[in-house]
Design a protein around this motif. Sequence first.
Motif, mmCIF file in Angstrom:
data_model
loop_
_atom_site.group_PDB
_atom_site.id
_atom_site.type_symbol
_atom_site.label_atom_id
_atom_site.label_comp_id
_atom_site.label_asym_id
_atom_site.label_seq_id
_atom_site.Cartn_x
_atom_site.Cartn_y
_atom_site.Cartn_z
ATOM 1 N N ALA A 20 0.826 -1.209 0.000
ATOM 2 C CA ALA A 20 0.000 0.000 0.000
ATOM 3 C C ALA A 20 0.861 1.261 0.000
ATOM 4 O O ALA A 20 0.459 2.296 -0.532
ATOM 5 C CB ALA A 20 -0.934 0.001 1.212
ATOM 6 N N GLU A 21 2.063 1.164 0.576
ATOM 7 C CA GLU A 21 2.972 2.310 0.583
ATOM 8 C C GLU A 21 3.358 2.711 -0.844
ATOM 9 O O GLU A 21 3.569 3.888 -1.128
ATOM 10 C CB GLU A 21 4.228 1.967 1.390
ATOM 11 C CG GLU A 21 5.279 3.039 1.399
ATOM 12 C CD GLU A 21 4.825 4.323 2.070
ATOM 13 O OE1 GLU A 21 5.256 5.386 1.599
ATOM 14 O OE2 GLU A 21 4.051 4.273 3.030
ATOM 15 N N LEU A 22 3.417 1.743 -1.747
ATOM 16 C CA LEU A 22 3.744 2.059 -3.140
ATOM 17 C C LEU A 22 2.611 2.798 -3.841
ATOM 18 O O LEU A 22 2.847 3.527 -4.797
ATOM 19 C CB LEU A 22 4.056 0.774 -3.913
ATOM 20 C CG LEU A 22 5.322 0.030 -3.511
ATOM 21 C CD1 LEU A 22 5.388 -1.299 -4.239
ATOM 22 C CD2 LEU A 22 6.545 0.867 -3.800
ATOM 23 N N LEU A 23 1.390 2.594 -3.393
ATOM 24 C CA LEU A 23 0.230 3.142 -4.086
ATOM 25 C C LEU A 23 -0.316 4.422 -3.466
ATOM 26 O O LEU A 23 -0.930 5.221 -4.166
ATOM 27 C CB LEU A 23 -0.889 2.100 -4.125
ATOM 28 C CG LEU A 23 -0.518 0.751 -4.763
ATOM 29 C CD1 LEU A 23 -1.651 -0.226 -4.597
ATOM 30 C CD2 LEU A 23 -0.173 0.941 -6.213
ATOM 31 N N LEU A 24 -0.132 4.600 -2.172
ATOM 32 C CA LEU A 24 -0.739 5.732 -1.479
ATOM 33 C C LEU A 24 0.316 6.756 -1.067
ATOM 34 O O LEU A 24 1.376 6.391 -0.576
ATOM 35 C CB LEU A 24 -1.492 5.242 -0.235
ATOM 36 C CG LEU A 24 -2.587 4.206 -0.500
ATOM 37 C CD1 LEU A 24 -3.118 3.658 0.808
ATOM 38 C CD2 LEU A 24 -3.701 4.820 -1.308
ATOM 39 N N PRO A 25 0.031 8.025 -1.227
ATOM 40 C CA PRO A 25 0.999 9.057 -0.838
ATOM 41 C C PRO A 25 0.948 9.330 0.659
ATOM 42 O O PRO A 25 0.347 10.295 1.115
ATOM 43 C CB PRO A 25 0.546 10.274 -1.649
ATOM 44 C CG PRO A 25 -0.919 10.078 -1.808
ATOM 45 C CD PRO A 25 -1.138 8.597 -1.902
ATOM 46 N N ALA A 26 1.571 8.465 1.449
ATOM 47 C CA ALA A 26 1.526 8.612 2.904
ATOM 48 C C ALA A 26 2.866 9.035 3.489
ATOM 49 O O ALA A 26 3.032 9.034 4.699
ATOM 50 C CB ALA A 26 1.077 7.301 3.542
ATOM 51 N N HIS A 27 3.840 9.356 2.652
ATOM 52 C CA HIS A 27 5.149 9.851 3.071
ATOM 53 C C HIS A 27 5.879 8.872 3.982
ATOM 54 O O HIS A 27 6.571 9.268 4.907
ATOM 55 C CB HIS A 27 5.033 11.211 3.745
ATOM 56 C CG HIS A 27 4.343 12.220 2.899
ATOM 57 N ND1 HIS A 27 4.900 12.696 1.739
ATOM 58 C CD2 HIS A 27 3.131 12.819 3.007
ATOM 59 C CE1 HIS A 27 4.075 13.565 1.189
ATOM 60 N NE2 HIS A 27 2.990 13.644 1.928
ATOM 61 N N GLY A 28 5.697 7.584 3.769
ATOM 62 C CA GLY A 28 6.438 6.568 4.502
ATOM 63 C C GLY A 28 5.771 6.046 5.750
ATOM 64 O O GLY A 28 6.257 5.094 6.352
ATOM 65 N N ILE A 29 4.665 6.644 6.169
ATOM 66 C CA ILE A 29 4.017 6.223 7.417
ATOM 67 C C ILE A 29 3.480 4.803 7.292
ATOM 68 O O ILE A 29 3.659 3.980 8.202
ATOM 69 C CB ILE A 29 2.892 7.213 7.803
ATOM 70 C CG1 ILE A 29 3.495 8.571 8.115
ATOM 71 C CG2 ILE A 29 2.101 6.689 8.979
ATOM 72 C CD1 ILE A 29 2.483 9.668 8.306
ATOM 73 N N ILE A 30 2.852 4.497 6.160
ATOM 74 C CA ILE A 30 2.302 3.151 5.972
ATOM 75 C C ILE A 30 3.430 2.132 5.888
ATOM 76 O O ILE A 30 3.317 1.021 6.403
ATOM 77 C CB ILE A 30 1.403 3.105 4.717
ATOM 78 C CG1 ILE A 30 0.203 4.034 4.916
ATOM 79 C CG2 ILE A 30 0.940 1.695 4.423
ATOM 80 C CD1 ILE A 30 -0.672 4.152 3.695
ATOM 81 N N GLY A 31 4.542 2.486 5.264
ATOM 82 C CA GLY A 31 5.690 1.587 5.187
ATOM 83 C C GLY A 31 6.281 1.296 6.548
ATOM 84 O O GLY A 31 6.661 0.160 6.843
ATOM 85 N N VAL A 32 6.373 2.322 7.403
ATOM 86 C CA VAL A 32 6.877 2.118 8.762
ATOM 87 C C VAL A 32 5.928 1.208 9.545
ATOM 88 O O VAL A 32 6.365 0.300 10.260
ATOM 89 C CB VAL A 32 7.075 3.469 9.476
ATOM 90 C CG1 VAL A 32 7.365 3.276 10.944
ATOM 91 C CG2 VAL A 32 8.191 4.254 8.809
ATOM 92 N N LEU A 33 4.624 1.432 9.389
ATOM 93 C CA LEU A 33 3.655 0.558 10.061
ATOM 94 C C LEU A 33 3.781 -0.875 9.563
ATOM 95 O O LEU A 33 3.712 -1.826 10.360
ATOM 96 C CB LEU A 33 2.229 1.068 9.843
ATOM 97 C CG LEU A 33 1.835 2.327 10.602
ATOM 98 C CD1 LEU A 33 0.442 2.782 10.185
ATOM 99 C CD2 LEU A 33 1.884 2.080 12.088
ATOM 100 N N GLY A 34 3.983 -1.056 8.257
ATOM 101 C CA GLY A 34 4.172 -2.391 7.704
ATOM 102 C C GLY A 34 5.408 -3.061 8.288
ATOM 103 O O GLY A 34 5.385 -4.250 8.625
ATOM 104 N N GLY A 35 6.502 -2.307 8.409
ATOM 105 C CA GLY A 35 7.713 -2.855 9.023
ATOM 106 C C GLY A 35 7.507 -3.224 10.472
ATOM 107 O O GLY A 35 8.008 -4.263 10.938
#
Length: 153
Positions: A20-35
């Motif tokens: 979802a981090e690749l598709l949504l402009p969340a400035h890395g927040i979703i990627g950090v949550l995924g990690g």
Amino acid sequence: MPLPELAILLFGIGVALLLAELLLPAHGIIGVLGGLVIAAGIIVCYVIGFWLGTGVLLGLAILSPFIGAATVRIWPRTPIGRRVVLPPVVDPLPPPRVRIGQTGVAVSELRPMGTCEFGDSRLEAISEYGMIEPGREVAVVALTNNRPIVRAM
């Protein structure tokens, strides 16, 4: 919920958040949550068993660079990636208007840059050594970025 199912669920949610981090402009927040969710999955694996947690941690540590490299390579070729990633810049240099060995005349003083006339065209040229006075005959000794490097004759 049994622990093995919880670990699988956490890994699935973590991967979904990273995608979802690749598709949504969340400035890395979703990627950090995924990690963080994947880290929680590793902790659950340690609760199940030390060797299972260690194996999953080492497996993810070894596979992560390969998965990241594959993502970087494949992502721009997907339909969504083509919309997000800018195309490569194709800006070919025009062919040079002079060639090495061609002679001309210095129109302005070259110190070390100035204008020279080669046949019918005037070009900016760079003096190879020192200054060259206007009116001196020059010869092209090299081309750098389609700009002639000249030497006084």
